[in-house]
Motif scaffolding. Sequence first.
Motif, PDB file in Angstrom:
ATOM      1  N   LEU A 185     -14.643   4.497   6.878  1.00  0.00           N
ATOM      2  CA  LEU A 185     -13.844   3.052   7.246  1.00  0.00           C
ATOM      3  C   LEU A 185     -12.833   2.648   6.258  1.00  0.00           C
ATOM      4  O   LEU A 185     -11.816   2.140   6.863  1.00  0.00           O
ATOM      5  CB  LEU A 185     -15.036   2.283   7.161  1.00  0.00           C
ATOM      6  N   LEU A 186     -12.671   2.915   5.231  1.00  0.00           N
ATOM      7  CA  LEU A 186     -11.745   2.571   4.384  1.00  0.00           C
ATOM      8  C   LEU A 186     -10.366   3.294   4.622  1.00  0.00           C
ATOM      9  O   LEU A 186      -9.144   2.933   4.564  1.00  0.00           O
ATOM     10  CB  LEU A 186     -12.041   2.793   3.049  1.00  0.00           C
ATOM     11  N   VAL A 187     -10.542   4.485   4.898  1.00  0.00           N
ATOM     12  CA  VAL A 187      -9.448   5.325   5.471  1.00  0.00           C
ATOM     13  C   VAL A 187      -8.863   4.876   6.537  1.00  0.00           C
ATOM     14  O   VAL A 187      -7.499   4.456   6.778  1.00  0.00           O
ATOM     15  CB  VAL A 187      -9.820   6.807   5.682  1.00  0.00           C
ATOM     16  N   PHE A 188      -9.694   4.154   7.415  1.00  0.00           N
ATOM     17  CA  PHE A 188      -8.981   3.685   8.721  1.00  0.00           C
ATOM     18  C   PHE A 188      -8.252   2.476   8.438  1.00  0.00           C
ATOM     19  O   PHE A 188      -7.104   2.056   8.852  1.00  0.00           O
ATOM     20  CB  PHE A 188     -10.186   3.130   9.658  1.00  0.00           C
ATOM     21  N   ILE A 189      -8.574   1.636   7.388  1.00  0.00           N
ATOM     22  CA  ILE A 189      -7.962   0.596   6.880  1.00  0.00           C
ATOM     23  C   ILE A 189      -6.668   0.704   6.282  1.00  0.00           C
ATOM     24  O   ILE A 189      -5.618   0.202   6.658  1.00  0.00           O
ATOM     25  CB  ILE A 189      -8.872  -0.546   6.028  1.00  0.00           C
ATOM     26  N   ILE A 190      -6.619   1.666   5.495  1.00  0.00           N
ATOM     27  CA  ILE A 190      -5.510   2.077   4.689  1.00  0.00           C
ATOM     28  C   ILE A 190      -4.378   2.562   5.619  1.00  0.00           C
ATOM     29  O   ILE A 190      -3.034   2.356   5.647  1.00  0.00           O
ATOM     30  CB  ILE A 190      -5.879   3.309   3.595  1.00  0.00           C
ATOM     31  N   LEU A 191      -4.922   3.498   6.742  1.00  0.00           N
ATOM     32  CA  LEU A 191      -3.828   3.892   7.623  1.00  0.00           C
ATOM     33  C   LEU A 191      -3.513   2.610   8.426  1.00  0.00           C
ATOM     34  O   LEU A 191      -2.034   2.785   8.931  1.00  0.00           O
ATOM     35  CB  LEU A 191      -4.476   4.962   8.495  1.00  0.00           C
ATOM     36  N   LEU A 238       0.244   4.333  -3.534  1.00  0.00           N
ATOM     37  CA  LEU A 238      -1.160   4.100  -3.734  1.00  0.00           C
ATOM     38  C   LEU A 238      -1.925   4.594  -2.317  1.00  0.00           C
ATOM     39  O   LEU A 238      -3.201   5.093  -2.630  1.00  0.00           O
ATOM     40  CB  LEU A 238      -1.462   2.827  -4.259  1.00  0.00           C
ATOM     41  N   ALA A 239      -1.515   4.152  -1.198  1.00  0.00           N
ATOM     42  CA  ALA A 239      -2.142   4.553  -0.041  1.00  0.00           C
ATOM     43  C   ALA A 239      -2.128   6.105   0.104  1.00  0.00           C
ATOM     44  O   ALA A 239      -3.252   6.413   0.524  1.00  0.00           O
ATOM     45  CB  ALA A 239      -1.401   3.731   1.122  1.00  0.00           C
ATOM     46  N   PHE A 240      -1.006   6.674  -0.174  1.00  0.00           N
ATOM     47  CA  PHE A 240      -1.111   8.207  -0.109  1.00  0.00           C
ATOM     48  C   PHE A 240      -2.022   8.853  -0.966  1.00  0.00           C
ATOM     49  O   PHE A 240      -2.735   9.728  -0.555  1.00  0.00           O
ATOM     50  CB  PHE A 240       0.348   8.859  -0.209  1.00  0.00           C
ATOM     51  N   ILE A 241      -1.913   8.600  -2.153  1.00  0.00           N
ATOM     52  CA  ILE A 241      -3.298   9.066  -3.133  1.00  0.00           C
ATOM     53  C   ILE A 241      -4.543   8.739  -2.595  1.00  0.00           C
ATOM     54  O   ILE A 241      -5.323   9.582  -2.641  1.00  0.00           O
ATOM     55  CB  ILE A 241      -2.651   8.553  -4.427  1.00  0.00           C
ATOM     56  N   THR A 242      -4.732   7.454  -2.132  1.00  0.00           N
ATOM     57  CA  THR A 242      -6.176   7.022  -1.878  1.00  0.00           C
ATOM     58  C   THR A 242      -6.585   8.037  -0.554  1.00  0.00           C
ATOM     59  O   THR A 242      -7.610   8.610  -0.745  1.00  0.00           O
ATOM     60  CB  THR A 242      -6.149   5.512  -1.481  1.00  0.00           C
ATOM     61  N   VAL A 243      -5.813   8.065   0.289  1.00  0.00           N
ATOM     62  CA  VAL A 243      -6.032   8.887   1.626  1.00  0.00           C
ATOM     63  C   VAL A 243      -6.201  10.354   1.344  1.00  0.00           C
ATOM     64  O   VAL A 243      -7.268  10.995   1.750  1.00  0.00           O
ATOM     65  CB  VAL A 243      -4.957   8.869   2.420  1.00  0.00           C
ATOM     66  N   MET A 244      -5.630  10.736   0.179  1.00  0.00           N
ATOM     67  CA  MET A 244      -5.773  12.249   0.106  1.00  0.00           C
ATOM     68  C   MET A 244      -7.039  12.592  -0.629  1.00  0.00           C
ATOM     69  O   MET A 244      -7.943  13.495  -0.632  1.00  0.00           O
ATOM     70  CB  MET A 244      -4.465  12.859  -0.927  1.00  0.00           C
ATOM     71  N   LEU A 245      -7.460  11.549  -1.673  1.00  0.00           N
ATOM     72  CA  LEU A 245      -8.521  11.474  -2.524  1.00  0.00           C
ATOM     73  C   LEU A 245      -9.735  11.393  -1.562  1.00  0.00           C
ATOM     74  O   LEU A 245     -10.740  12.239  -1.648  1.00  0.00           O
ATOM     75  CB  LEU A 245      -8.790  10.606  -3.338  1.00  0.00           C
ATOM     76  N   ALA A 246      -9.621  10.432  -0.359  1.00  0.00           N
ATOM     77  CA  ALA A 246     -10.777  10.192   0.501  1.00  0.00           C
ATOM     78  C   ALA A 246     -11.009  11.348   1.325  1.00  0.00           C
ATOM     79  O   ALA A 246     -12.026  11.722   1.810  1.00  0.00           O
ATOM     80  CB  ALA A 246     -10.406   9.020   1.259  1.00  0.00           C
ATOM     81  N   ALA A 247      -9.978  12.011   1.680  1.00  0.00           N
ATOM     82  CA  ALA A 247      -9.927  13.083   2.600  1.00  0.00           C
ATOM     83  C   ALA A 247     -10.779  14.417   1.900  1.00  0.00           C
ATOM     84  O   ALA A 247     -11.660  15.048   2.474  1.00  0.00           O
ATOM     85  CB  ALA A 247      -8.527  13.721   2.950  1.00  0.00           C
ATOM     86  N   ALA A 248     -10.503  14.578   0.637  1.00  0.00           N
ATOM     87  CA  ALA A 248     -11.132  15.572  -0.189  1.00  0.00           C
ATOM     88  C   ALA A 248     -12.668  15.257  -0.072  1.00  0.00           C
ATOM     89  O   ALA A 248     -13.462  15.918  -0.275  1.00  0.00           O
ATOM     90  CB  ALA A 248     -10.554  15.838  -1.479  1.00  0.00           C
ATOM     91  N   SER A 249     -12.731  13.827  -0.450  1.00  0.00           N
ATOM     92  CA  SER A 249     -14.170  13.428  -0.634  1.00  0.00           C
ATOM     93  C   SER A 249     -15.114  13.613   0.670  1.00  0.00           C
ATOM     94  O   SER A 249     -16.197  13.939   0.831  1.00  0.00           O
ATOM     95  CB  SER A 249     -14.193  11.807  -1.062  1.00  0.00           C
TER      96      SER A 249
END
Length: 418
Positions: A185-191, A238-249
Amino acid sequence: MNMNCFQRHLRRTAPVRGGSRNELVAPPLRSRVNGWSIPLHAFQLVAWLIYSYMAVVGFGVYIPLLPPPWSHAAYGVIGAAFAIHLVAHLAAVSIDPADLSVLARKNYSNPMPVLDKKKHPHVIHNLHCYLCEVDVGPRVKHCSSCNKCIADFDHHCKWLNNCVGGRNYWFFFVTVMSAALGILLLVFIILFVFVEHFLNPDVLRTAPQFQNVRENGTWLAFLPLAPLEMSSAGILTLAFITVMLAAASLLLLSHLLSFHIYLLIKKMSTYEYIVRQRHLQSIRELEGRTNQSTTTNGTSLQDLPPVEKSVECDTPLSGRSSALKYQDRGQISSRLSGAICTEMDNFKQATGDVEEGLYYESKMPKPTLPDEVVKADAVEGAEKPPDSGHANMASAEGVPVAQNQLGSSVATLTVQHP
């Protein structure tokens, strides 16, 4: 106790008591109570750092930029997912998953020997642990990392720094599921924030604090309690870093979640699944070596010619008359000797097409004098065999009698004249 069966020593399946116990275990250490026991695992620290980072970035930077009522919905849904994850994570780490018999002793303060897997793979035998010195249940396994018996053992989780067993399995499952849901859900918000930043940035600047910001390139974080100015590049980076980390997780969490859903459907534990896979792998390797050996030899069992069986010389005698019993050696069946087989072949050649029958008796033959043998041979017109002086062959009425070498049975050949 040293067991022996047909001169083959059986492998011990549990450590023996006495002096050899020290040869199977490493130096004694204290058993771990739960996931908070020292030393902490590096994966455990990484898990808490990722959770803290996602919570700060999500609730401090990107969710406050959403326009109402989407911001309130995001606070409620994602906040519930993160809160459930926090409670379940703490419970999974803090619960002691040891077996009830181990919990009843509560001797974690005393050092206990550690199982050395290089010298002995298992320590539980007949539902008794020889290190914990307690009786355990059928699905209990002694964890070498925690150095104690775990009830309904599933696996040892490095992210929790604790064993996952029957007492904390569902907390572990909810931890994984809530983490995957919250991050997704957090990835959807960031995108959404990333796209609207370029298409319609006014949608993201609806908070009252943005009225005091004159430049459109300045953004605010940690609204509404502690507004902190950030640049547009900072928000995007910050959005790019968070999305990459979230994708790996998400890749790890989704794989782990789907695997445990599969195990729940199959009603298996992780340990049982691994044991079954190892067993299947060993079978495949054995079949591969067998096929390779067959290919190397260039022939298979199906290509071999049929083997003719010798009934007369290979058939064992009756069990009552010729079976000898030896202690610890089972039952051994006597077979006709080569000398008797040779005499039988000579007899077949002499009789030609005459039908013959082989039967076994337990009675001793009637003694026959040499003179009677000569008379019988003269009457029948048969030539005296050159081997008439053999100790084990005598004839009465032209019928040879074979004496068993064991002295307990006689094999008689009966000739029926047409």
